[in-house]
Design a protein around this motif. Structure first.
Motif, PDB file in Angstrom:
ATOM      1  N   GLN A 214       0.728  -1.551  -0.078  1.00 53.07           N
ATOM      2  CA  GLN A 214      -0.073  -0.048  -0.279  1.00 53.07           C
ATOM      3  C   GLN A 214       0.712   0.989  -0.005  1.00 53.07           C
ATOM      4  O   GLN A 214       1.785   1.235   0.049  1.00 53.07           O
ATOM      5  CB  GLN A 214      -1.404   0.071   1.188  1.00 53.07           C
ATOM      6  N   GLY A 215       0.146   2.586  -0.278  1.00 49.03           N
ATOM      7  CA  GLY A 215       0.719   3.633  -0.281  1.00 49.03           C
ATOM      8  C   GLY A 215       0.917   4.009   0.481  1.00 49.03           C
ATOM      9  O   GLY A 215       0.372   3.729   1.658  1.00 49.03           O
ATOM     10  N   LEU A 216       2.517   5.523   0.440  1.00 50.25           N
ATOM     11  CA  LEU A 216       1.457   5.812   2.559  1.00 50.25           C
ATOM     12  C   LEU A 216       2.004   7.641   2.046  1.00 50.25           C
ATOM     13  O   LEU A 216       2.343   7.785   1.249  1.00 50.25           O
ATOM     14  CB  LEU A 216       2.928   5.220   2.930  1.00 50.25           C
ATOM     15  N   ASP A 289       0.284   9.866   9.640  1.00 55.19           N
ATOM     16  CA  ASP A 289       0.417   8.429   8.375  1.00 55.19           C
ATOM     17  C   ASP A 289      -0.983   8.673   8.110  1.00 55.19           C
ATOM     18  O   ASP A 289      -1.577   7.579   8.843  1.00 55.19           O
ATOM     19  CB  ASP A 289       1.614   7.887   9.478  1.00 55.19           C
ATOM     20  N   PHE A 290      -0.924   8.511   7.096  1.00 52.18           N
ATOM     21  CA  PHE A 290      -2.082   8.333   6.353  1.00 52.18           C
ATOM     22  C   PHE A 290      -1.646   6.730   5.544  1.00 52.18           C
ATOM     23  O   PHE A 290      -0.407   7.325   4.756  1.00 52.18           O
ATOM     24  CB  PHE A 290      -2.692   9.233   5.413  1.00 52.18           C
ATOM     25  N   ARG A 291      -1.924   5.765   5.085  1.00 55.30           N
ATOM     26  CA  ARG A 291      -1.922   4.557   4.139  1.00 55.30           C
ATOM     27  C   ARG A 291      -2.874   3.974   3.632  1.00 55.30           C
ATOM     28  O   ARG A 291      -4.535   4.144   3.901  1.00 55.30           O
ATOM     29  CB  ARG A 291      -1.156   4.048   4.915  1.00 55.30           C
ATOM     30  N   SER A 292      -3.039   3.858   2.218  1.00 56.53           N
ATOM     31  CA  SER A 292      -4.020   3.130   1.384  1.00 56.53           C
ATOM     32  C   SER A 292      -4.238   2.379   0.256  1.00 56.53           C
ATOM     33  O   SER A 292      -2.137   2.796  -0.392  1.00 56.53           O
ATOM     34  CB  SER A 292      -4.831   3.889   1.059  1.00 56.53           C
ATOM     35  N   ILE A 298      -5.273   8.645  -1.199  1.00 58.71           N
ATOM     36  CA  ILE A 298      -4.045   8.841  -0.087  1.00 58.71           C
ATOM     37  C   ILE A 298      -4.308  10.696  -0.178  1.00 58.71           C
ATOM     38  O   ILE A 298      -4.276  11.349   0.339  1.00 58.71           O
ATOM     39  CB  ILE A 298      -2.715   8.429  -0.045  1.00 58.71           C
ATOM     40  N   THR A 299      -4.542  10.412  -1.906  1.00 56.91           N
ATOM     41  CA  THR A 299      -5.114  11.445  -2.181  1.00 56.91           C
ATOM     42  C   THR A 299      -6.191  12.685  -1.543  1.00 56.91           C
ATOM     43  O   THR A 299      -6.375  14.095  -1.353  1.00 56.91           O
ATOM     44  CB  THR A 299      -5.114  11.676  -3.409  1.00 56.91           C
ATOM     45  N   ASP A 300      -7.582  12.253  -1.311  1.00 58.12           N
ATOM     46  CA  ASP A 300      -8.270  12.407  -0.586  1.00 58.12           C
ATOM     47  C   ASP A 300      -8.171  12.659   0.413  1.00 58.12           C
ATOM     48  O   ASP A 300      -9.033  14.092   1.153  1.00 58.12           O
ATOM     49  CB  ASP A 300      -9.140  11.829  -0.856  1.00 58.12           C
ATOM     50  N   MET A 301      -7.246  11.959   1.062  1.00 55.83           N
ATOM     51  CA  MET A 301      -7.580  11.647   2.833  1.00 55.83           C
ATOM     52  C   MET A 301      -6.289  12.891   2.728  1.00 55.83           C
ATOM     53  O   MET A 301      -6.815  13.717   4.157  1.00 55.83           O
ATOM     54  CB  MET A 301      -6.387  10.754   3.420  1.00 55.83           C
ATOM     55  N   ALA A 302      -5.195  13.329   2.334  1.00 54.23           N
ATOM     56  CA  ALA A 302      -4.436  14.422   2.242  1.00 54.23           C
ATOM     57  C   ALA A 302      -4.897  15.911   2.418  1.00 54.23           C
ATOM     58  O   ALA A 302      -5.477  16.453   2.989  1.00 54.23           O
ATOM     59  CB  ALA A 302      -3.070  14.729   2.256  1.00 54.23           C
ATOM     60  N   ASP A 329       3.475   5.805  -3.889  1.00 51.70           N
ATOM     61  CA  ASP A 329       2.696   5.077  -3.918  1.00 51.70           C
ATOM     62  C   ASP A 329       2.330   4.011  -4.365  1.00 51.70           C
ATOM     63  O   ASP A 329       3.940   3.284  -3.596  1.00 51.70           O
ATOM     64  CB  ASP A 329       2.884   5.399  -5.767  1.00 51.70           C
ATOM     65  N   PRO A 330       1.085   2.988  -3.738  1.00 52.10           N
ATOM     66  CA  PRO A 330       0.896   1.729  -4.360  1.00 52.10           C
ATOM     67  C   PRO A 330       2.122   1.131  -5.445  1.00 52.10           C
ATOM     68  O   PRO A 330       2.082   2.182  -5.972  1.00 52.10           O
ATOM     69  CB  PRO A 330      -0.321   1.614  -4.204  1.00 52.10           C
ATOM     70  N   VAL A 331       2.452  -0.037  -4.295  1.00 51.40           N
ATOM     71  CA  VAL A 331       3.120  -0.496  -5.090  1.00 51.40           C
ATOM     72  C   VAL A 331       2.266  -2.102  -6.138  1.00 51.40           C
ATOM     73  O   VAL A 331       2.183  -3.041  -5.326  1.00 51.40           O
ATOM     74  CB  VAL A 331       4.583  -1.323  -4.523  1.00 51.40           C
ATOM     75  N   THR A 332       2.805  -2.341  -7.340  1.00 48.67           N
ATOM     76  CA  THR A 332       2.343  -3.658  -7.657  1.00 48.67           C
ATOM     77  C   THR A 332       3.894  -4.546  -8.141  1.00 48.67           C
ATOM     78  O   THR A 332       4.877  -3.960  -8.812  1.00 48.67           O
ATOM     79  CB  THR A 332       2.103  -3.694  -9.197  1.00 48.67           C
TER      80      THR A 332
END
Ligand code: HGY
Ligand code: MN
Ligand code: MN
Length: 415
Positions: A214-216, A289-292, A298-302, A329-332
């Protein structure tokens, strides 16, 4: 001679090495406090180097202090397969976070040496500097420089709570290498890590095949009000930075819950000034510390945090500053590497499931410059970043065996 396909690692030897490393930088409740670039970190690095040299590995150190212990392959020009994690810990960290991944890499080398198995590609065991980001933000600092996300000089200028710089502390402990950061190319990188969450244990599953991370976003907030007497200052006259921090902390929780079940948010670090029991806080500095797994979330939370923090600061009469001090960013992860891990778990007969990593890892950055994937093992009650962090020996053995087979399959066995 045993071929790699039916090889097992020595789980007792791996466990003993983890327990030996845990003696360095002990915490106060059975875990570890071996923060990056401290004397304890230096001691842990020295032990790891001794173990690597005892296995005939060639130790390289780059300008961020990351350690690369190389086992030669039959084709020295072939790109190496890297395997590792980090030896630095949180201030109230566990014995396994990061350490399991580095020492499992060493166990792979120990097993190959013992069985006199040669691989085509070299194998490099890695200790990435400052994965935790607790003393020097952001997290995964050295792997971020290696992946070209951060500039070296910017990283050197990171300051701890006492104003010491990363660059000075790295030189002070004697681990500032000469090797340019990111110069080492690789065929692939694998990282074994404890899950640091409850899923594998709750479902009774041995192995997490990590397909995504997940991204942070880390936002450092500074609220400035006015120090004044907690007894004689009338309520309407107060400009209380502590009150602002409390309301914004509550807002972080509400925003994260609004994106349940996958988003998370909390305030883990806060400094209250002057932190006197009878002075209204004039200044508060704290990190959100926001993560999703979803970048848009993440952009919306910030964005909602920034809007709400402005409103709260205005209501109380506070000056507000918000600085982004960490983000990814979230990683694949690489499908080929993920497949190597899944095939290894199948071959060895371990139960497994795909999983998204809740925590950040060096693999998240290295995935930008080379095919990368992760193996996870359960941890007790999903607890981590707590001195009570615990795993079972059979979990570390299973994780290390899956890692071993994924690495050796990727490196190719010659004889
Ligand atoms: O913050 C993290 O996710 C990692 O433990 N450094
Ligand atoms: Mn870790
Ligand atoms: Mn950690």
């Amino acid at each position: 001679m045993a071929t790699a396909s039916n090889l097992r690692i020595d789980g007792d030897r791996l466990w003993d090495s983890i327990m030996e490393m845990a003696k360095i930088g002990p915490g106060v409740a059975g875990g570890n406090n071996r923060q990056t670039l401290t004397d304890e970190d230096a001691e842990g690095r020295a032990l790891f180097r001794r173990w690597c040299e005892a296995e005939g590995l060639e130790m390289g150190v780059d300008r961020m202090g990351t350690m690369f212990a190389r086992r030669e392959g039959a084709d020295p020009d072939a790109l190496p397969v890297m395997v590792g994690s980090h030896l630095d810990t949180q201030p109230t960290g566990g014995k396994y976070d990061g350490v399991l991944g580095v020492l499992a890499g060493l166990e792979i080398v120990r097993t190959l040496n013992e069985r006199k198995i040669e691989t085509k590609h070299p194998i490099v065991v890695v200790n990435w500097t400052n994965e935790e980001g607790t003393r020097f933000a952001p997290a995964m600092l050295a792997s971020g420089v290696f992946a070209g996300v951060h500039e070296l000089d910017w990283a050197y200028d990171r300051r701890d709570a006492n104003g010491k710089t990363f660059g000075d502390e790295l030189a002070r402990i004697g681990w500032k290498g000469e090797e340019p950061v990111g110069a080492r190319k690789m065929k692939a990188m694998f990282e074994l890590h404890i899950e640091q969450g409850p899923i594998l244990e709750d479902e009774g599953i041995d192995i997490g095949v990590v397909t995504h991370g997940q991204g942070l976003k880390w936002l450092q907030v500074t609220l400035t009000g006015r120090e004044s007497h907690t007894g004689s200052t009338p309520m309407p006259k107060r400009i209380n930075a502590g009150l602002g921090m409390a309301r914004i902390t509550q807002l972080v929780d509400e925003i994260a819950w609004s994106h349940a079940p996958h988003a998370v948010g909390a305030v883990g670090h806060c400094d209250v000034h002057p932190n006197s029991r009878n002075i209204i806080p004039g200044k508060c500095v704290f990190t959100i510390d926001f993560r999703s797994p979803d970048k848009a979330v993440i952009t919306d939370m910030a964005a909602r945090l920034e809007e709400g923090a402005k409103r709260i600061a205005e209501e109380i009469g506070l000056k507000l500053e918000i600085e982004e001090v960490g983000a990814f960013d979230p990683v694949t992860f690489d499908e080929g590497c993920v497949k190597a891990i899944r095939d290894a778990a199948e071959k060895l007969g371990y139960s497994h499931r795909t999983i998204v990593s809740g925590a950040g890892h060096d693999a998240c950055w290295i995935n930008r410059v080379a095919p990368t994937a992760m193996v996870m093992c359960p941890c007790v009650d999903g607890l981590s970043h707590n001195e009570a962090e615990e795993i079972k020996k059979e979990w570390s053995t299973a994780g290390a065996e899956v890692l071993f087979h994924a690495v050796v399959e990727t490196a190719g066995v010659v004889g």
